[in-house]
Design a protein around this motif. Structure first.
Motif, PDB file in Angstrom:
ATOM      1  N   VAL A   1       0.867  -1.176   0.000  1.00 46.95           N
ATOM      2  CA  VAL A   1       0.000   0.000   0.000  1.00 46.95           C
ATOM      3  C   VAL A   1       0.902   1.224   0.000  1.00 46.95           C
ATOM      4  O   VAL A   1       1.868   1.305   0.759  1.00 46.95           O
ATOM      5  CB  VAL A   1      -0.908   0.004   1.243  1.00 46.95           C
ATOM      6  N   LEU A   2       0.616   2.155  -0.893  1.00 55.00           N
ATOM      7  CA  LEU A   2       1.435   3.358  -1.006  1.00 55.00           C
ATOM      8  C   LEU A   2       0.898   4.455  -0.092  1.00 55.00           C
ATOM      9  O   LEU A   2      -0.317   4.598   0.064  1.00 55.00           O
ATOM     10  CB  LEU A   2       1.443   3.844  -2.451  1.00 55.00           C
ATOM     11  N   PRO A   3       1.794   5.221   0.515  1.00 52.64           N
ATOM     12  CA  PRO A   3       1.339   6.343   1.329  1.00 52.64           C
ATOM     13  C   PRO A   3       0.532   7.316   0.487  1.00 52.64           C
ATOM     14  O   PRO A   3       0.796   7.477  -0.702  1.00 52.64           O
ATOM     15  CB  PRO A   3       2.648   6.989   1.803  1.00 52.64           C
ATOM     16  N   PRO A   4      -0.473   7.980   1.083  1.00 51.04           N
ATOM     17  CA  PRO A   4      -1.305   8.914   0.306  1.00 51.04           C
ATOM     18  C   PRO A   4      -0.533  10.158  -0.113  1.00 51.04           C
ATOM     19  O   PRO A   4       0.435  10.553   0.517  1.00 51.04           O
ATOM     20  CB  PRO A   4      -2.440   9.270   1.272  1.00 51.04           C
ATOM     21  N   MET A   5      -0.980  10.756  -1.214  1.00 51.61           N
ATOM     22  CA  MET A   5      -0.503  12.050  -1.715  1.00 51.61           C
ATOM     23  C   MET A   5       1.010  12.101  -1.880  1.00 51.61           C
ATOM     24  O   MET A   5       1.687  12.981  -1.349  1.00 51.61           O
ATOM     25  CB  MET A   5      -1.014  13.179  -0.824  1.00 51.61           C
ATOM     26  N   LEU A   6       1.546  11.164  -2.650  1.00 53.41           N
ATOM     27  CA  LEU A   6       2.979  11.144  -2.910  1.00 53.41           C
ATOM     28  C   LEU A   6       3.332  12.071  -4.064  1.00 53.41           C
ATOM     29  O   LEU A   6       2.593  12.165  -5.045  1.00 53.41           O
ATOM     30  CB  LEU A   6       3.429   9.732  -3.302  1.00 53.41           C
TER      31      LEU A   6
ATOM     32  N   PRO B   1       5.650  12.828  -7.396  1.00 49.37           N
ATOM     33  CA  PRO B   1       6.186  11.884  -8.382  1.00 49.37           C
ATOM     34  C   PRO B   1       7.530  11.282  -7.960  1.00 49.37           C
ATOM     35  O   PRO B   1       7.781  10.098  -8.150  1.00 49.37           O
ATOM     36  CB  PRO B   1       6.322  12.727  -9.654  1.00 49.37           C
ATOM     37  N   ARG B   2       8.397  12.086  -7.358  1.00 52.03           N
ATOM     38  CA  ARG B   2       9.698  11.572  -6.909  1.00 52.03           C
ATOM     39  C   ARG B   2       9.521  10.557  -5.777  1.00 52.03           C
ATOM     40  O   ARG B   2      10.159   9.502  -5.767  1.00 52.03           O
ATOM     41  CB  ARG B   2      10.591  12.710  -6.460  1.00 52.03           C
ATOM     42  N   ALA B   3       8.648  10.845  -4.806  1.00 48.09           N
ATOM     43  CA  ALA B   3       8.420   9.922  -3.694  1.00 48.09           C
ATOM     44  C   ALA B   3       7.786   8.626  -4.194  1.00 48.09           C
ATOM     45  O   ALA B   3       8.110   7.541  -3.704  1.00 48.09           O
ATOM     46  CB  ALA B   3       7.545  10.575  -2.633  1.00 48.09           C
ATOM     47  N   LEU B   4       6.886   8.728  -5.179  1.00 47.56           N
ATOM     48  CA  LEU B   4       6.292   7.530  -5.765  1.00 47.56           C
ATOM     49  C   LEU B   4       7.382   6.672  -6.403  1.00 47.56           C
ATOM     50  O   LEU B   4       7.435   5.462  -6.209  1.00 47.56           O
ATOM     51  CB  LEU B   4       5.231   7.894  -6.801  1.00 47.56           C
ATOM     52  N   GLY B   5       8.278   7.309  -7.143  1.00 50.35           N
ATOM     53  CA  GLY B   5       9.397   6.587  -7.750  1.00 50.35           C
ATOM     54  C   GLY B   5      10.258   5.890  -6.706  1.00 50.35           C
ATOM     55  O   GLY B   5      10.673   4.747  -6.892  1.00 50.35           O
ATOM     56  N   ASP B   6      10.509   6.568  -5.593  1.00 50.75           N
ATOM     57  CA  ASP B   6      11.309   5.972  -4.521  1.00 50.75           C
ATOM     58  C   ASP B   6      10.613   4.759  -3.921  1.00 50.75           C
ATOM     59  O   ASP B   6      11.246   3.741  -3.641  1.00 50.75           O
ATOM     60  CB  ASP B   6      11.595   6.996  -3.418  1.00 50.75           C
TER      61      ASP B   6
END
Length: 155
Positions: free
Chosen positions: A89-94, A96-101
């Motif tokens: 589960v991905l943290p909310p409101m990432l 684009p860079r944080a999503l990539g990480d």
């Protein structure tokens, strides 16, 4: 309490087929369905044999109540013993860079595959690994899961 909620959310990814991938004409597919109504799920696809399968996409994020079809292609004459699906589960409101990480943290590492267990990435992202057995059998016919999967994710 938050760790319990996050751990429960990780289990909200439906993988079809969930037990056996039958490669026909050196190809196969996986459907990944995010059953969560509010959270995005990140995923990474690999195999227990290095360079045995090419997947497209091999890593990504699935929005709430959506699904992705992953195309698998054999790179050799025999399929790997197992395809590995790692999800979190991905943290909310990432950003684009944080999503990539986060997606990089889910990337399959052969050292981690030795354990073949659920765990936590080096970045602290809790993930789940599913192992799906593989066979190469052009004559085997398996029922299509699309109708069931669409019913679960359509709203």
């Amino acid at each position: 309490m938050m760790a319990e909620t996050q751990a429960q959310d990780v289990w909200e990814l439906l993988v079809l087929p969930d037990e056996l991938i039958s490669f026909r004409d050196s190809g196969g597919t996986l459907e990944l369905h995010n059953l969560s109504p509010t959270r995005s799920v990140g995923f990474s696809i690999g195999s227990t044999s290095t360079d045995a399968v090419q997947s497209s996409p091999s890593v990504g994020a699935i929005p709430p109540r959506k699904h992705v079809v992953v195309r698998l292609r054999l790179l050799g004459p025999m399929p790997p013993e197992r395809v590995v699906v790692r999800s979190a589960v991905l943290p909310p409101m990432l950003s684009p860079r944080a999503l990539g990480d986060c997606l990089d943290a889910l990337a399959l590492d052969t050292l981690v595959l030795d354990a073949l267990l659920d765990g936590t990435s080096t970045d602290g992202l809790s993930y789940r690994q599913r192992l799906i057995r593989c066979v190469s059998d052009a004559s085997r016919h398996e029922p299509e899961p699309e109708r069931t999967a669409r019913a679960l994710t359509a709203r």
